[in-house]
Scaffold this motif. Structure first.
Motif, PDB file in Angstrom:
ATOM      1  N   GLY A 116       0.693  -1.348   0.220  1.00  0.00           N
ATOM      2  CA  GLY A 116       0.019   0.021   0.146  1.00  0.00           C
ATOM      3  C   GLY A 116       1.190   1.127  -0.218  1.00  0.00           C
ATOM      4  N   VAL A 117       0.003   2.071   0.060  1.00  0.00           N
ATOM      5  CA  VAL A 117       0.040   3.869  -0.345  1.00  0.00           C
ATOM      6  C   VAL A 117       1.054   3.771   1.164  1.00  0.00           C
ATOM      7  CG1 VAL A 117       0.019   5.969   0.176  1.00  0.00           C
ATOM      8  CG2 VAL A 117      -1.095   4.564  -1.451  1.00  0.00           C
TER       9      VAL A 117
ATOM     10  N   GLN B 225       3.789  -5.582 -12.969  1.00  0.00           N
ATOM     11  CA  GLN B 225       2.098  -4.233 -12.606  1.00  0.00           C
ATOM     12  C   GLN B 225       3.385  -3.598 -11.296  1.00  0.00           C
ATOM     13  OE1 GLN B 225      -1.186  -5.845 -12.843  1.00  0.00           O
ATOM     14  NE2 GLN B 225      -0.093  -7.908 -13.220  1.00  0.00           N
TER      15      GLN B 225
ATOM     16  N   PHE C  94       3.424  -0.622  -9.274  1.00  0.00           N
ATOM     17  CA  PHE C  94       2.600   0.991  -9.607  1.00  0.00           C
ATOM     18  C   PHE C  94       2.318   1.667  -8.592  1.00  0.00           C
ATOM     19  CE2 PHE C  94      -1.152   3.737  -9.898  1.00  0.00           C
ATOM     20  CZ  PHE C  94      -0.171   4.265 -10.471  1.00  0.00           C
ATOM     21  N   THR C  95       2.189   2.101  -7.750  1.00  0.00           N
ATOM     22  CA  THR C  95       1.568   2.404  -6.219  1.00  0.00           C
ATOM     23  C   THR C  95       3.238   2.963  -5.417  1.00  0.00           C
ATOM     24  OG1 THR C  95      -0.175   0.524  -5.860  1.00  0.00           O
ATOM     25  CG2 THR C  95       0.366   1.888  -3.824  1.00  0.00           C
TER      26      THR C  95
ATOM     27  N   VAL D 119       3.596   6.915  -5.503  1.00  0.00           N
ATOM     28  CA  VAL D 119       3.735   7.159  -4.786  1.00  0.00           C
ATOM     29  C   VAL D 119       5.094   8.607  -4.208  1.00  0.00           C
ATOM     30  CG1 VAL D 119       3.601   7.774  -2.077  1.00  0.00           C
ATOM     31  CG2 VAL D 119       1.555   6.196  -3.719  1.00  0.00           C
TER      32      VAL D 119
ATOM     33  N   TYR E  15      -0.884   4.514 -17.112  1.00  0.00           N
ATOM     34  CA  TYR E  15      -2.102   5.242 -16.271  1.00  0.00           C
ATOM     35  C   TYR E  15      -1.056   6.807 -16.751  1.00  0.00           C
ATOM     36  CZ  TYR E  15      -3.407   8.156 -12.193  1.00  0.00           C
ATOM     37  OH  TYR E  15      -3.650   8.790 -11.851  1.00  0.00           O
TER      38      TYR E  15
ATOM     39  N   PHE F 102      -5.441   8.552 -18.492  1.00  0.00           N
ATOM     40  CA  PHE F 102      -6.001   9.376 -17.460  1.00  0.00           C
ATOM     41  C   PHE F 102      -4.897  10.514 -17.075  1.00  0.00           C
ATOM     42  CE2 PHE F 102      -6.630   4.911 -16.443  1.00  0.00           C
ATOM     43  CZ  PHE F 102      -8.248   5.071 -16.876  1.00  0.00           C
TER      44      PHE F 102
ATOM     45  N   THR G  16      -4.756  -6.364 -15.039  1.00  0.00           N
ATOM     46  CA  THR G  16      -5.858  -4.518 -14.723  1.00  0.00           C
ATOM     47  C   THR G  16      -5.671  -4.406 -15.395  1.00  0.00           C
ATOM     48  OG1 THR G  16      -4.034  -4.687 -12.761  1.00  0.00           O
ATOM     49  CG2 THR G  16      -6.351  -5.748 -12.838  1.00  0.00           C
TER      50      THR G  16
ATOM     51  N   THR H 198      -5.860  -0.875   1.474  1.00  0.00           N
ATOM     52  CA  THR H 198      -4.584  -0.639   0.366  1.00  0.00           C
ATOM     53  C   THR H 198      -5.276  -0.764  -0.898  1.00  0.00           C
ATOM     54  OG1 THR H 198      -3.507  -2.654   0.136  1.00  0.00           O
ATOM     55  CG2 THR H 198      -3.455  -1.760   2.221  1.00  0.00           C
TER      56      THR H 198
ATOM     57  N   TYR I 203      -5.199   0.868  -4.695  1.00  0.00           N
ATOM     58  CA  TYR I 203      -4.359   2.323  -4.995  1.00  0.00           C
ATOM     59  C   TYR I 203      -4.858   3.044  -6.779  1.00  0.00           C
ATOM     60  CZ  TYR I 203      -1.570   6.710  -5.320  1.00  0.00           C
ATOM     61  OH  TYR I 203      -0.733   7.304  -6.024  1.00  0.00           O
ATOM     62  N   LEU I 204      -5.145   1.697  -7.065  1.00  0.00           N
ATOM     63  CA  LEU I 204      -5.032   2.145  -8.330  1.00  0.00           C
ATOM     64  C   LEU I 204      -6.641   2.531  -8.611  1.00  0.00           C
ATOM     65  CD1 LEU I 204      -3.944   2.215 -11.077  1.00  0.00           C
ATOM     66  CD2 LEU I 204      -3.798   0.643 -11.320  1.00  0.00           C
TER      67      LEU I 204
ATOM     68  N   LEU J   9      -8.419   5.638  -7.639  1.00  0.00           N
ATOM     69  CA  LEU J   9      -7.625   6.397  -7.954  1.00  0.00           C
ATOM     70  C   LEU J   9      -8.226   6.994  -9.458  1.00  0.00           C
ATOM     71  CD1 LEU J   9      -4.843   7.927  -8.378  1.00  0.00           C
ATOM     72  CD2 LEU J   9      -3.574   6.941  -9.237  1.00  0.00           C
ATOM     73  N   ILE J  10      -8.632   5.856 -10.046  1.00  0.00           N
ATOM     74  CA  ILE J  10      -9.211   5.883 -11.164  1.00  0.00           C
ATOM     75  C   ILE J  10     -10.776   6.728 -11.412  1.00  0.00           C
ATOM     76  CG2 ILE J  10     -10.167   4.698 -13.260  1.00  0.00           C
ATOM     77  CD1 ILE J  10      -7.066   3.156 -13.147  1.00  0.00           C
TER      78      ILE J  10
ATOM     79  N   ALA K 200      -6.214   5.669   1.323  1.00  0.00           N
ATOM     80  CA  ALA K 200      -4.735   5.133   0.257  1.00  0.00           C
ATOM     81  C   ALA K 200      -4.857   6.726  -0.678  1.00  0.00           C
ATOM     82  CB  ALA K 200      -5.257   4.040  -0.212  1.00  0.00           C
TER      83      ALA K 200
ATOM     84  N   LEU L 191      -3.538   9.379   1.878  1.00  0.00           N
ATOM     85  CA  LEU L 191      -3.267   9.541   2.167  1.00  0.00           C
ATOM     86  C   LEU L 191      -1.284   9.828   1.373  1.00  0.00           C
ATOM     87  CD1 LEU L 191      -1.216   8.504   4.602  1.00  0.00           C
ATOM     88  CD2 LEU L 191      -0.981   6.237   3.579  1.00  0.00           C
ATOM     89  N   LYS L 192      -2.383   9.212   0.153  1.00  0.00           N
ATOM     90  CA  LYS L 192      -0.828  10.101  -0.531  1.00  0.00           C
ATOM     91  C   LYS L 192      -1.404  11.698  -1.326  1.00  0.00           C
ATOM     92  CE  LYS L 192       0.962  11.127  -4.525  1.00  0.00           C
ATOM     93  NZ  LYS L 192       0.385  11.259  -6.549  1.00  0.00           N
TER      94      LYS L 192
END
Lengths: 303, 313
Positions: A118-119, A231, A233-234, A238, A258, A262, B156, B246, B248-249, B252-253, B264, B267-268
């Motif tokens: 996680g973040v 994969q 990413f997170t 961050v 991403y 986006f 994903t 947890t 995030y992706l 986020l989207i 998440a 926190l970001k």
């Protein structure tokens, strides 16, 4: 088909219906749609434009950032997967010994991997990698005597930012450890007895009994962890504030997808990128199956 | 040096066993030393996190670091919790004043809603689907199961863009639906696989006995097999909860409004705005991680057993 069989099949499909809906609308459909989109130009607002192979041409011939992201992803994978694998097998071997308080050690090793992706953990490691006041450089200078100013700058350095990601991923070895531990406990004890009677020492037993017995689990883990590390990413998003810096040195494929989708709303180009990622993963998996002769299945003995 | 041969140390005291026992003692000592060292390395980041979270803004950067700050600045925790992503770093003066707006309380409630519902959906639907794969005969069962497993290879990101467009077009953008509804649709291949493996380990006679007593297929699933699957169900539930906590992706989207964001994302935001205030960042990160750590400690007995089942395949 008898009526009882038909009845069973009907109820099976009722049980399966949520999965079938998912398979069609959230898996199969989107995969095909992404394939179609990869030949288009689309920013969501204006109408879709079919552009043929333009996205792929641009990607392969005019986009250095694509190559950079592919390289970074491969770099991370080829470093983090083997090191993580050796470490988690080693730890699993330790955990398989009967020493006092083994439950506590197991918890301590496993805990980081649970909180792992996680973040919060990315934030923690960003701080650990801080060049001037971070834990890592402090420990390095404490143990080696190198002044902190001469230690790697980690996330602020083009050369050290990827190794930093690898180090962070190693904090999660506990996840693999648990699975290897289960694998180790599934190796029949009689095989070790037989090896011992034949005069094999512990080192030989490891190579001739433990490793072959563990190989199906290693194979499974290898595939899963390569798919996973492709994969990443997170953590990158961050720690680099979504930029993949410094100088694109941590721009991994998913981050690039991403950004394109986006941030710049280039849905077609992003879909093309995602298909390349997909192919890369399929290729890696296929290669592993092709060269999987080293995997030993106990069932083969009974043939 | 390290293999799993551990003969009983209580064996007969002949010469062979005595030397074996001595060797075992040495091995065990080495193993213990390695495990202690390893545990220290694994725990160091967490200790560092704790230590930082109790420091002042400037003490954080002092080298060599003070491991136990004195006094302990407990106020960092409420401070971190109540700061929203609306102020810039220059606005430190307001920090003593309670802030009424989007705080971590909002993020926590949002995350809880999503995680609890997804967890419920995943456990229910993955066990339903796994039951069909493990217990019912229907045409195409083998290929369909292989197809299901194959989806584990699909990143994903491939499905992400069309799925986003789909959810956006039915008005689900900036709502929790895209984060909850998919969980009710099978719960993912890995969970289906895990549940199926567990169902397979339960003797088929259980089903037959229940069927003779007039139980329907659903009855067999609900009344006979599910109660026997607590370790697997706990595993799936804990993993799905942690995943959604947890994740995030996806948030986020799909989530845009600040008051709808998850922990998440909160926190970001916090990191982007207060990147240098590591004492607050560590306090916030700890608060966000504690529920997962607690859940893990409660559930570990069950889900280590659950993983063992799939690991052994």
């Amino acid at each position: 088909m008898t009526s009882a069989e038909r009845k069973e099949a009907i109820s099976a499909f009722i049980f399966l219906s949520p999965f079938l809906v998912w398979m069609v609308f959230l898996m199969g459909g989107p995969i095909l749609a992404a394939f179609f989109l990869s030949f288009c130009k689309w920013d969501i607002l204006t109408p879709i434009q079919f552009v043929g192979f333009d996205n792929y041409k641009e990607m392969f011939f005019q986009d250095p950032r694509f190559w950079k992201s592919l390289f970074n992803t491969a770099y991370f994978t080829f470093l983090s997967v083997p090191i993580g694998m050796v470490l988690s097998i080693a730890v699993a071997l330790l955990m398989n010994q009967k020493v006092k308080g083994i439950g506590i050690y197991r918890t301590l090793f496993y805990l980081p991997s649970v909180v792992g992706a996680g973040v919060a953990v990315a934030v923690l490691w960003k701080w650990i990698f801080n060049a001037d006041s971070g834990l890592l450089n402090y420990m390095i200078s404490l143990l080696t005597g190198v002044p902190i100013a001469d230690c790697p700058k980690w996330l602020a350095s083009e050369a050290w930012s990827k190794p930093a990601l690898v180090i962070m991923s190693l904090w999660g070895v506990g996840g693999g450890m648990i699975i290897y531990l289960a694998g180790l406990q599934g190796i029949p004890f009689t095989l070790y007895e037989a090896a011992e009677i034949d005069g094999a020492n512990r080192w030989q037993q490891f190579w001739t009994v433990t490793l072959p017995g563990l190989s199906p689990v290693i194979f499974f883990q290898l595939i899963i962890s390569i798919v996973g590390s492709f994969q990443i990413f997170t953590q990158v998003d961050v720690m680099t504030d979504g930029l993949g810096g410094p100088a694109d040195s941590t721009l991994v494929m998913v981050l690039y997808i991403y950004q394109k989708a986006f941030k710049y709303y280039q849905m077609g180009y992003a879909s093309a990128l995602s298909w390349v990622l997909f192919i890369a993963i399929l290729l890696a998996t296929w290669l592993q199956f092709k060269y999987s002769k080293w995997v030993y299945y106990e069932g083969e003995l009974r043939k | 040096m390290t293999d799993p041969t551990v003969p009983s140390p209580a064996a007969s005291p002949t010469g062979f066993w005595a030397s074996k026992r001595r060797a075992d003692k040495i091995t065990r000592a080495i193993v213990t030393i390695l495990l202690v060292l390893g545990s220290v390395v694994m725990m160091l980041p967490i200790v560092w996190m704790l230590s930082t979270s109790f420091k002042t803004r400037t003490d954080v950067f002092s080298i060599p670091p003070v491991w136990i700050p004195s006094p302990l600045h407990w106020e960092n925790y409420p401070m971190a919790w109540n700061v929203s992503g609306m102020y810039s770093t220059e606005d430190w003066s307001f920090l003593g004043i309670p802030f009424h707006g989007v705080t971590f309380t909002t993020y926590t409630l949002n995350t809880l809603t999503i995680a609890v519902l997804s967890c419920l959906g995943t456990t229910l639907s993955s066990s339903l689907v796994a039951f069909a794969f493990a217990r019912l005969r229907f045409p195409g069962r083998g290929p369909l199961f292989i197809l299901c497993l194959a989806t584990m290879m699909v990143p994903t990101q491939v499905t992400m863009i069309p799925t986003f467009i789909l959810f956006k077009s039915i008005g689900w953008y900036d709502t929790f639906y895209p984060l909850i509804v998919p969980a009710f649709l099978g719960g993912g291949a890995y969970n289906i696989f895990l549940m199926r493996q567990f169902f397979m380990s339960i003797p088929y006679e259980m089903d037959e006995a229940a069927k003779i007593d007039g139980c329907s297929n659903f009855g067999v699933y609900w009344r006979i097999l599910l109660p026997l699957c607590k370790p697997a169900l706990t595993t799936v539930a804990v993993f799905s909860f942690v995943y959604n906590w947890t994740d995030y992706l996806n948030p986020l989207i799909y989530l845009d409004t600040n008051s709808k964001k998850t922990l998440a994302l909160g926190l970001k935001n916090f990191v982007s705005l207060y990147g240098q205030d590591y004492h607050l960042l560590m306090a916030a990160s700890l608060l966000v991680s504690i529920p997962i750590a607690v859940l893990f400690l409660i559930g570990q007995r069950y889900f280590i057993q659950g993983i063992a089942t799939t690991g052994l395949k």
